[in-house]
Design an enzyme around this catalytic site. Structure first.
Site, PDB file in Angstrom:
ATOM      1  N   LEU B  77       0.866  -1.187   0.000  1.00  0.00           N
ATOM      2  CA  LEU B  77       0.000   0.000   0.000  1.00  0.00           C
ATOM      3  C   LEU B  77       0.897   1.230   0.000  1.00  0.00           C
ATOM      4  O   LEU B  77       1.820   1.321   0.816  1.00  0.00           O
ATOM      5  CB  LEU B  77      -0.878   0.027   1.255  1.00  0.00           C
ATOM      6  CG  LEU B  77      -1.744  -1.208   1.542  1.00  0.00           C
ATOM      7  CD1 LEU B  77      -2.447  -1.038   2.889  1.00  0.00           C
ATOM      8  CD2 LEU B  77      -2.766  -1.416   0.425  1.00  0.00           C
ATOM      9  N   CYS B  78       0.618   2.167  -0.879  1.00  0.00           N
ATOM     10  CA  CYS B  78       1.406   3.403  -0.908  1.00  0.00           C
ATOM     11  C   CYS B  78       1.180   4.180   0.379  1.00  0.00           C
ATOM     12  O   CYS B  78       0.037   4.458   0.756  1.00  0.00           O
ATOM     13  CB  CYS B  78       1.000   4.271  -2.088  1.00  0.00           C
ATOM     14  SG  CYS B  78       1.692   5.926  -1.994  1.00  0.00           S
ATOM     15  N   VAL B  79       2.269   4.557   1.028  1.00  0.00           N
ATOM     16  CA  VAL B  79       2.141   5.209   2.338  1.00  0.00           C
ATOM     17  C   VAL B  79       1.423   6.555   2.238  1.00  0.00           C
ATOM     18  O   VAL B  79       0.546   6.855   3.056  1.00  0.00           O
ATOM     19  CB  VAL B  79       3.520   5.341   3.048  1.00  0.00           C
ATOM     20  CG1 VAL B  79       4.495   6.181   2.248  1.00  0.00           C
ATOM     21  CG2 VAL B  79       3.349   5.896   4.445  1.00  0.00           C
TER      22      VAL B  79
END
Lengths: 125, 130
Positions: B77-79
């Site tokens: 998941l992209c932070v």
């Protein structure tokens, strides 16, 4: 990331959506800026409503969101220099390169298609 | 072939998560490798374990977790996208002073560099979204 050293890929960022209304344009720009650290052969194409992302004098006050368009001017510092707009998308929206916030190269739909074919990676936003 | 995958849309609202899942399942069955699945934009909503669909519907999040466990697939998941949308693991939650975390098993949170790295490492990068 040592395995990536030496391998250069042609990465094409395809920006197709208007700058506001959805978050795609802003988050796409974040990818391009972060991606610059990977020193790949990158290019950006703005087409469809995506050409509006580069429009001069964006005023977002009434929208209550941040005007992030000045960030496009930073692309040069990140060595992102291949920036294209699609001719047909510009024409149909009544835009010329003089309306844009940064210098770009205009490419026909046919040329864009060819560039897409030659790219190793297409990331669409 | 080694595939990198990006999922750009959230579950249920949009078909992207289903199509990506079906693509990955088919690719694995054919003996291909999935280098990484990177979730961006609303795609990060694929990674909340609080998802509770009706019983007669597919559980998209659980399906990802099971896929990750069975095939050791890297689900990222992209932070930045996750922070905007309230998806956090225990570390992220603590760092940002929040009182809860919600990341589903099999996922991890990391930076956009993971998308670029997957694009470089994979033979093909496939984007599922609009």
């Amino acid at each position: 990331m040592e395995e990536t050293a030496g391998e250069i890929k042609k990465i094409m960022y395809v920006n197709r959506k208007a700058p506001y209304g959805t978050i795609y344009a802003l988050e796409a720009l974040e990818v391009v800026l972060i991606g610059a650290a990977f020193e790949q052969d990158v290019m950006m194409i703005f087409m469809d409503d995506g050409v509006f992302q580069l429009k001069k004098e964006q005023d977002t006050k009434a929208l209550g969101v941040k005007n992030f368009s000045p960030t496009y001017r930073a692309l040069e510092m990140y060595d992102v220099e291949k920036i294209y707009v699609e001719k047909e998308s510009m024409e149909v929206r009544g835009l010329t390169v003089d309306d844009l916030i940064i210098p770009v190269e205009v490419k026909s739909n046919e040329e864009v298609t060819k560039m897409m074919g030659e790219a190793d990676v297409l990331l669409n936003f | 072939m080694k595939f990198g995958i990006m999922v750009s849309e959230g579950p249920y609202t949009h078909q992207a998560a289903d199509t990506a899942y079906n693509f990955i399942a088919a690719a694995l069955e054919k003996g291909h490798e999935i280098y990484r699945v990177f979730f961006y934009h609303d795609g990060v909503n694929n990674g909340t374990r609080l998802t509770t669909p009706p019983q007669d519907d597919r559980n998209i999040v659980k399906r990802w977790s099971e896929l990750a466990e069975k095939h050791e697939i890297d689900l990222v998941l992209c932070v930045a996208a996750a922070q905007r949308r309230g998806i956090a693991d225990a570390d992220e939650s603590k760092r940002n002073g929040k009182d809860a975390d919600n990341m589903a098993p099999g996922f991890r949170i990391s930076g956009l560099g993971q998308l670029l790295e997957a694009s470089i490492q994979a033979d093909r990068m496939v984007v599922f979204g609009d």
